[in-house]
Design a protein around this motif. Structure first.
Motif, PDB file in Angstrom:
ATOM      1  N   LEU A  32       0.811  -1.153   0.017  1.00 56.86           N
ATOM      2  CA  LEU A  32       0.228   0.055  -0.117  1.00 56.86           C
ATOM      3  C   LEU A  32       0.910   1.348  -0.015  1.00 56.86           C
ATOM      4  O   LEU A  32       0.644   2.224  -0.609  1.00 56.86           O
ATOM      5  N   LYS A  33       2.071   1.087   0.774  1.00 55.72           N
ATOM      6  CA  LYS A  33       2.860   2.374   0.743  1.00 55.72           C
ATOM      7  C   LYS A  33       3.263   2.669  -0.761  1.00 55.72           C
ATOM      8  O   LYS A  33       3.352   3.877  -1.062  1.00 55.72           O
ATOM      9  N   GLU A  34       3.919   1.769  -1.449  1.00 54.27           N
ATOM     10  CA  GLU A  34       4.263   1.813  -2.895  1.00 54.27           C
ATOM     11  C   GLU A  34       3.167   2.378  -3.746  1.00 54.27           C
ATOM     12  O   GLU A  34       3.328   3.269  -4.418  1.00 54.27           O
ATOM     13  N   ASN A  45      -5.058  13.525  -5.740  1.00 55.37           N
ATOM     14  CA  ASN A  45      -5.321  14.390  -4.539  1.00 55.37           C
ATOM     15  C   ASN A  45      -5.019  13.291  -3.193  1.00 55.37           C
ATOM     16  O   ASN A  45      -5.672  12.273  -3.405  1.00 55.37           O
ATOM     17  N   VAL A  46      -4.246  14.089  -2.593  1.00 53.67           N
ATOM     18  CA  VAL A  46      -3.781  13.473  -1.197  1.00 53.67           C
ATOM     19  C   VAL A  46      -5.013  12.722  -0.427  1.00 53.67           C
ATOM     20  O   VAL A  46      -4.854  11.728   0.244  1.00 53.67           O
ATOM     21  N   LYS A  51      -8.223   7.971   1.253  1.00 51.85           N
ATOM     22  CA  LYS A  51      -9.147   7.301   1.525  1.00 51.85           C
ATOM     23  C   LYS A  51      -9.173   5.682   0.785  1.00 51.85           C
ATOM     24  O   LYS A  51      -9.467   4.874   1.408  1.00 51.85           O
ATOM     25  N   LEU A  52      -8.351   5.949  -0.271  1.00 55.11           N
ATOM     26  CA  LEU A  52      -8.203   4.516  -1.003  1.00 55.11           C
ATOM     27  C   LEU A  52      -7.340   3.691  -0.027  1.00 55.11           C
ATOM     28  O   LEU A  52      -7.625   2.467   0.179  1.00 55.11           O
ATOM     29  N   ARG A  53      -6.370   4.136   0.689  1.00 52.86           N
ATOM     30  CA  ARG A  53      -5.499   3.356   1.510  1.00 52.86           C
ATOM     31  C   ARG A  53      -6.602   2.740   2.740  1.00 52.86           C
ATOM     32  O   ARG A  53      -6.550   1.530   2.879  1.00 52.86           O
ATOM     33  N   THR A  77      -7.663  -7.691  -6.134  1.00 48.93           N
ATOM     34  CA  THR A  77      -9.126  -7.477  -6.463  1.00 48.93           C
ATOM     35  C   THR A  77      -9.686  -6.013  -5.840  1.00 48.93           C
ATOM     36  O   THR A  77     -10.165  -5.230  -6.336  1.00 48.93           O
ATOM     37  N   THR A  78      -9.425  -5.954  -4.325  1.00 48.24           N
ATOM     38  CA  THR A  78      -9.682  -4.773  -3.475  1.00 48.24           C
ATOM     39  C   THR A  78      -9.136  -3.674  -4.150  1.00 48.24           C
ATOM     40  O   THR A  78      -9.890  -2.463  -4.450  1.00 48.24           O
ATOM     41  N   VAL A  79      -7.655  -3.714  -4.399  1.00 51.98           N
ATOM     42  CA  VAL A  79      -7.073  -2.549  -5.095  1.00 51.98           C
ATOM     43  C   VAL A  79      -7.557  -2.138  -6.449  1.00 51.98           C
ATOM     44  O   VAL A  79      -7.699  -0.925  -6.437  1.00 51.98           O
ATOM     45  N   PHE A  80      -7.914  -3.163  -7.164  1.00 49.28           N
ATOM     46  CA  PHE A  80      -8.597  -2.894  -8.469  1.00 49.28           C
ATOM     47  C   PHE A  80      -9.749  -1.973  -8.370  1.00 49.28           C
ATOM     48  O   PHE A  80     -10.213  -1.011  -8.870  1.00 49.28           O
TER      49      PHE A  80
END
Length: 514
Positions: A32-34, A45-46, A51-53, A77-80
């Motif tokens: 997630l950091k990458e 936008n930060v 929010k995505l993280r 799948t969740t990241v997508f």
């Protein structure tokens, strides 16, 4: 191509899951950091990145996860899904209706590429059979009407404007009224570029909108201004009812994430993205396929659409030739024509799973297309007998004088003509192999229809006629077989994949001049 650097970084981060022996909190946080770093570097936008993280972390609970669940797949799948949410406001875009006037008004900043995009959109609809036109209501920028007039004339699109009338409201009203009476289906109104601090121009934009009563207002967003997109987008949305967004200048711009994330400010869907300066450098935007392409997962739906746009019906003559192992120089010329019609080569490559967005760099793509045109120029200097001969290369071998004549006629060296004939010989050999494979021309699952050994031989044959580096990037023999399967199952069929159909003939055919 589009946000290639961002796509590479996110893909690399996701692949780190495959290298991990155990999937745990530490691995998830590192990934997630990458991803978040890549998004921030691309000017997303930060707030949205945070929010995505949080959403990904909230969806993945290792303690609650059932035994046997594929953790890697779940995280990917969740990241997508979260990336999709990032650029999808969840609002349905306006769909033009056939056989009625659809008035589309363009708004945007000065220098955003608005006037050029107006012509691109008109051309896009014209290619699909709509009756399209352009109205230039930009009286603020010197030369705006001349630019639109030049673009429209080149694209053969009817247009309306005035050198004498200075009131954009009157021009817009008169132009739209005229084209309504003439039963035009897509009426595109270009307006003056403006800045959120220019109150008078914003008021003028509102007056134009009230005068023409547009069915859709498109905000043209310049990807190169990064995070400034958001405040501009919000200012336009507050003044007029922005219904759709087109993002321009995304070709090769690493920080285009600012424009993508600014869509949240308009709560309006992105409908197209500009990927170059040419009139056909406008890609329809669909969120999931876009994110899929971004991550190197391909866009088979888009690829099939590209093939279908050629309006190529099943060419029984070509299929029959292939089944009998016949392939002439004219057939090869016609397939080159169809490749040119499909648009930028790197765009097509990006639609195929396993290919990176920048499969070919910009220079490489231009070189590839230039080479294709050069090969076609050589064939333009051949006569009908040479083009239609079932074994054209033997004809030239027996009579070397023909090579000299073609080289002279096309302005190339004899060596280049011989190289073309060598390439043709390889193509013809592949076609001959294809003709001997039973089941290749049946619909349905190619894996069930075709003998694996025969397909392997065909792939080896194709490998020999390609640059080894390109062949490896395509995933070797398996990659070629997968592409053929995917295209066939996607609805393109082998006939379409090979470019069979009436679109390749006509005025563009070579030969008959000697």
């Amino acid at each position: 191509m589009v946000l290639a650097e961002l796509g590479r970084k996110i893909t690399t981060a996701l692949r780190s899951l495959n290298n991990a022996t155990v999937i745990n909190e530490e691995v998830l946080n590192a990934m997630l950091k990458e991803i978040c770093s890549a998004l921030l570097e691309a000017d997303v936008n930060v707030r949205l990145v945070k929010k995505l993280r949080e959403n990904v972390r909230g969806a993945i609970d290792f303690d609650e996860m059932a035994a046997g669940v594929n953790k890697r797949r779940m995280i990917q799948t969740t990241v997508f899904q979260e990336l999709v949410k990032l650029v999808d406001p969840g609002v349905k875009a306006y769909q033009p209706v056939k056989a009625k006037p659809n008035v589309i008004m363009f708004v945007g900043l000065q220098g955003s590429g608005k006037t050029t995009t107006c012509t691109k959109l008109a051309y896009h609809y014209m290619k699909k059979g709509w009756k399209t036109c352009l109205v230039c209501a930009d009286t603020f920028r010197a030369g705006a009407y001349d630019q639109l007039k030049q673009n429209a004339t080149k694209a053969r699109i009817p247009f309306y404007g005035s050198y004498t009338e200075i009131d954009p409201v009157i021009i817009a009203q008169d132009g739209v009224e005229m084209f309504r009476k003439e039963n035009f289906e897509i009426i595109i109104v270009d307006t003056s570029g403006r800045h959120k601090q220019e109150d008078s121009l914003f008021e003028e934009m509102l007056q134009v909108s009230n005068a023409v009563d547009p069915d859709n207002i498109i905000f043209v967003m310049d990807a190169t201004i990064g995070q400034a997109c958001e405040s501009q987008a919000r200012a336009f949305k507050e003044k007029v009812d922005v219904g759709s967004v087109i993002i321009t200048k995304l070709d090769g711009h690493a920080k285009g994430g600012g424009a993508l994330s600014a869509v949240a400010a308009t709560q309006s869907p992105v409908i197209f993205i500009g990927t170059g300066e040419h009139i056909d450098d406008l890609e329809p935007f669909k969120t999931k396929p876009f994110i899929s392409k971004l991550l190197g997962m391909g866009d088979i739906e888009g690829l099939v659409e590209k093939v279908e746009e050629l309006k190529l019906e099943d060419n029984q003559e070509l299929i029959k030739k292939i089944q009998h192992g016949h392939f002439t120089l004219r057939d090869m010329y016609e397939q080159f024509q169809n490749i040119m019609k499909m648009g930028p080569f790197s765009q097509i490559m990006g639609m195929i799973p396993g290919f990176s967005q920048d499969f070919l760099g910009k220079g490489s793509e231009q070189e590839s297309m230039a080479r294709l045109k050069r090969l076609m120029t050589i064939m333009d200097s051949m006569n009908d007998g040479e083009l239609d001969n079932r074994d054209g290369s033997k004809l030239f071998t027996k009579q070397p004088g023909r090579i000299l004549r073609v080289a002279y006629g096309s302005g190339v060296t004899e060596r280049e003509v011989r190289e073309l004939l060598t390439q043709y010989t390889k193509f013809a050999a592949v076609v001959k192999k294809m003709g001997g494979i039973k089941g290749l021309f049946k619909g349905g699952d190619m894996a069930k229809n075709v003998n694996p050994t025969q397909m392997a031989k065909l792939n080896q044959q194709m490998a020999k006629m390609m640059d080894p580096r390109v062949f490896q990037q395509m995933g070797g023999m398996n990659g070629l077989q997968n592409i053929m399967r995917q295209l066939q199952s996607g609805g393109g069929g082998l006939g379409n994949l090979l470019g069979g159909g009436g679109g390749a003939g006509g005025a563009g055919k070579p030969g008959g001049r000697h």
